[in-house]
Design a protein around this motif. Structure first.
Motif, mmCIF file in Angstrom:
data_model
loop_
_atom_site.group_PDB
_atom_site.id
_atom_site.type_symbol
_atom_site.label_atom_id
_atom_site.label_comp_id
_atom_site.label_asym_id
_atom_site.label_seq_id
_atom_site.Cartn_x
_atom_site.Cartn_y
_atom_site.Cartn_z
ATOM 1 N N LYS A 187 -48.509 23.995 -4.241
ATOM 2 C CA LYS A 187 -48.482 25.021 -5.293
ATOM 3 C C LYS A 187 -49.113 26.300 -4.767
ATOM 4 C CE LYS A 187 -50.775 23.518 -8.838
ATOM 5 N NZ LYS A 187 -51.221 22.149 -9.035
ATOM 6 N N LEU A 188 -48.491 27.409 -5.113
ATOM 7 C CA LEU A 188 -49.065 28.712 -4.770
ATOM 8 C C LEU A 188 -49.783 29.253 -5.997
ATOM 9 C CD1 LEU A 188 -49.418 31.200 -2.968
ATOM 10 C CD2 LEU A 188 -47.126 31.946 -3.687
ATOM 11 N N ILE A 189 -51.091 29.476 -5.875
ATOM 12 C CA ILE A 189 -51.893 29.907 -7.021
ATOM 13 C C ILE A 189 -51.934 31.431 -7.093
ATOM 14 C CG2 ILE A 189 -54.169 29.726 -8.134
ATOM 15 C CD1 ILE A 189 -52.753 27.002 -7.766
ATOM 16 N N PHE B 139 -55.058 17.269 5.125
ATOM 17 C CA PHE B 139 -55.496 18.607 4.716
ATOM 18 C C PHE B 139 -54.960 18.934 3.324
ATOM 19 C CE2 PHE B 139 -54.686 23.197 4.456
ATOM 20 C CZ PHE B 139 -55.985 23.649 4.553
ATOM 21 N N GLY B 140 -53.707 18.586 3.080
ATOM 22 C CA GLY B 140 -53.092 18.838 1.767
ATOM 23 C C GLY B 140 -53.896 18.236 0.636
ATOM 24 N N LYS B 141 -54.280 16.969 0.807
ATOM 25 C CA LYS B 141 -55.073 16.310 -0.242
ATOM 26 C C LYS B 141 -56.420 16.990 -0.413
ATOM 27 C CE LYS B 141 -53.328 11.723 -1.026
ATOM 28 N NZ LYS B 141 -53.154 10.505 -0.208
ATOM 29 N N GLN B 142 -57.027 17.369 0.721
ATOM 30 C CA GLN B 142 -58.361 17.983 0.640
ATOM 31 C C GLN B 142 -58.347 19.265 -0.182
ATOM 32 O OE1 GLN B 142 -60.235 18.453 4.545
ATOM 33 N NE2 GLN B 142 -59.106 16.677 5.261
ATOM 34 N N VAL B 143 -57.253 20.021 -0.109
ATOM 35 C CA VAL B 143 -57.201 21.288 -0.856
ATOM 36 C C VAL B 143 -56.326 21.152 -2.113
ATOM 37 C CG1 VAL B 143 -57.662 22.690 1.195
ATOM 38 C CG2 VAL B 143 -55.291 22.257 0.515
ATOM 39 N N LYS B 144 -56.044 19.909 -2.517
ATOM 40 C CA LYS B 144 -55.234 19.626 -3.710
ATOM 41 C C LYS B 144 -53.858 20.282 -3.644
ATOM 42 C CE LYS B 144 -59.085 19.078 -6.989
ATOM 43 N NZ LYS B 144 -60.227 19.848 -6.432
ATOM 44 N N HIS B 145 -53.361 20.457 -2.424
ATOM 45 C CA HIS B 145 -52.045 21.093 -2.214
ATOM 46 C C HIS B 145 -51.948 22.449 -2.885
ATOM 47 C CE1 HIS B 145 -51.134 16.857 -1.202
ATOM 48 N NE2 HIS B 145 -50.383 17.422 -0.274
ATOM 49 N N GLU B 146 -53.063 23.193 -2.849
ATOM 50 C CA GLU B 146 -53.062 24.534 -3.437
ATOM 51 C C GLU B 146 -53.266 25.596 -2.361
ATOM 52 O OE1 GLU B 146 -54.708 23.530 -7.939
ATOM 53 O OE2 GLU B 146 -56.015 24.611 -6.537
ATOM 54 N N ILE C 156 -47.836 25.972 10.023
ATOM 55 C CA ILE C 156 -47.374 25.718 8.652
ATOM 56 C C ILE C 156 -46.713 24.343 8.584
ATOM 57 C CG2 ILE C 156 -45.921 26.558 6.753
ATOM 58 C CD1 ILE C 156 -46.222 29.378 7.880
ATOM 59 N N GLU C 157 -46.114 23.924 9.687
ATOM 60 C CA GLU C 157 -45.486 22.593 9.721
ATOM 61 C C GLU C 157 -46.496 21.472 9.483
ATOM 62 O OE1 GLU C 157 -43.450 23.001 13.452
ATOM 63 O OE2 GLU C 157 -41.520 23.182 12.409
ATOM 64 N N ASP C 158 -47.763 21.709 9.850
ATOM 65 C CA ASP C 158 -48.795 20.679 9.643
ATOM 66 C C ASP C 158 -49.080 20.443 8.162
ATOM 67 O OD1 ASP C 158 -49.024 20.613 12.394
ATOM 68 O OD2 ASP C 158 -50.744 21.980 12.443
ATOM 69 N N LEU C 159 -48.651 21.347 7.289
ATOM 70 C CA LEU C 159 -48.914 21.180 5.858
ATOM 71 C C LEU C 159 -48.070 20.051 5.264
ATOM 72 C CD1 LEU C 159 -49.050 24.928 4.745
ATOM 73 C CD2 LEU C 159 -50.964 23.419 5.269
ATOM 74 N N PRO D 8 -62.494 23.004 3.232
ATOM 75 C CA PRO D 8 -61.157 23.445 3.642
ATOM 76 C C PRO D 8 -60.549 24.354 2.582
ATOM 77 C CG PRO D 8 -61.095 21.154 2.938
ATOM 78 C CD PRO D 8 -62.540 21.557 2.925
ATOM 79 N N ILE D 9 -59.783 25.308 3.012
ATOM 80 C CA ILE D 9 -59.093 26.228 2.086
ATOM 81 C C ILE D 9 -57.924 26.834 2.852
ATOM 82 C CG2 ILE D 9 -60.724 28.089 2.708
ATOM 83 C CD1 ILE D 9 -60.166 29.343 -0.067
ATOM 84 N N ILE D 10 -56.882 27.210 2.131
ATOM 85 C CA ILE D 10 -55.763 27.943 2.730
ATOM 86 C C ILE D 10 -55.383 29.083 1.794
ATOM 87 C CG2 ILE D 10 -54.157 26.170 1.831
ATOM 88 C CD1 ILE D 10 -52.297 26.968 4.230
ATOM 89 N N ILE D 11 -55.233 30.267 2.369
ATOM 90 C CA ILE D 11 -54.983 31.471 1.577
ATOM 91 C C ILE D 11 -53.759 32.218 2.113
ATOM 92 C CG2 ILE D 11 -57.435 31.808 1.043
ATOM 93 C CD1 ILE D 11 -57.253 34.111 3.239
#
Ligand code: PBE
Length: 268
Positions: free
Chosen positions: A40-42, A6-13, A263-266, A62-65
């Motif tokens: 990174k937190l944008i 998941f991290g790679k899919q959202v570029k760790h953003e 959050i641990e899955d990140l 995928p996205i995380i906000i």
């Protein structure tokens, strides 16, 4: 591909909002607490965040906000909070109304109204959704107040209207606070006789204004955790009128179609 984390899919953003928001500070703490140093937190704004969310959901990406409740996005989209076993985003969060010192003596009508004002996330949601669907904030607030005269009357019962006293409120352009502040402005003006200025500012100036007396009140203090550092700094300089809403929440949010739950899955 599905093999990609998941991290790679959202570029760790993580798509954040305005830097003064408490949820940004909490998210930086979460990055630290959960060992997410490659994330990174944008920074941006509430409006930019919901625009990105809308676009990615449309494309099933995928996205995380950084998210919070009450917010219209939870009725518009199928979203989920990631579990936060370390409770970095706190527990029983509330929205408080805070006033400047001296408002109680200077303007008892406004003070008493602000002190009584208390509503539910469903009620706020009605105004928020109307605005999201295109209504002007002041029109949505007026319509809600007119349709819920019983509620408004509980807040203003037996209060003596004034004759054009000025009153200043401060708030940040978070969708939840746009709804509450427009409602307060409407009731103070149309039912209690005030001339109200609602100053849209960043979170820091919102608190500072009340603390130094430039602003009479804000209904946008998220406590005990989200604005803990502002409260710690200004606690002797503001009058905390208590919760105007309970059971609110902040955290990291993903669309339900995303295959992580904590959050641990990140870390993976
Ligand atoms: N919020 C909405 C704010 C408080 C209201 C959660 C974005 C914050 O993080 O400071």
């Amino acid at each position: 591909s599905s093999a990609e984390s998941f991290g790679k899919q959202v570029k760790h953003e993580i798509i954040g909002i305005d830097p003064g928001a408490g949820i940004m500070k909490a998210t930086n703490k979460a990055i630290e607490a959960y060992g997410l140093s490659d994330w990174k937190l944008i920074e941006g704004s509430g409006a930019a965040m919901t625009a990105t969310l809308a676009k990615d959901i449309k494309n099933k990406k995928p996205i995380i906000i950084t998210g919070w409740t009450p917010h219209w996005m939870f009725s518009k989209y199928d979203l989920k909070y990631l579990d936060d076993p370390k409770k970095v985003y706190g527990d029983a969060e509330e929205i408080h109304t805070i006033a400047r010192k001296g408002l109680k003596e200077d303007d008892p009508t406004a003070y008493e109204f602000l002190d009584r004002f208390e509503w539910t996330s469903d009620e706020m949601g009605e105004i928020m959704t109307a605005i999201e669907e295109g209504a002007k904030p002041e029109d949505a607030a007026k319509k809600w107040a007119d349709e819920h005269a019983d509620r408004v009357n509980e807040w203003i019962k037996d209060l003596k209207p004034v004759n054009g006293n000025t009153l200043k409120l401060s708030y940040v352009a978070w969708d939840s606070e746009i709804a509450s502040t427009n409602l307060l402005q409407y009731v103070l003006q149309d039912k209690l006789g005030y001339k109200v200025t609602a100053l849209q500012v960043e979170a820091g100036p919102m608190w500072t204004g009340v603390a130094n007396g430039d602003v009479d009140a804000t209904a946008a203090a998220w406590l005990p955790l989200t604005h803990a550092d502002y409260m710690e700094k200004f606690k002797d300089k503001v009058d905390d009128l208590g919760a105007n809403m309970t059971g609110v929440k902040t955290g990291l949010v993903v669309p339900s179609y995303v295959d992580i739950s904590s959050i641990e899955d990140l870390k993976k």
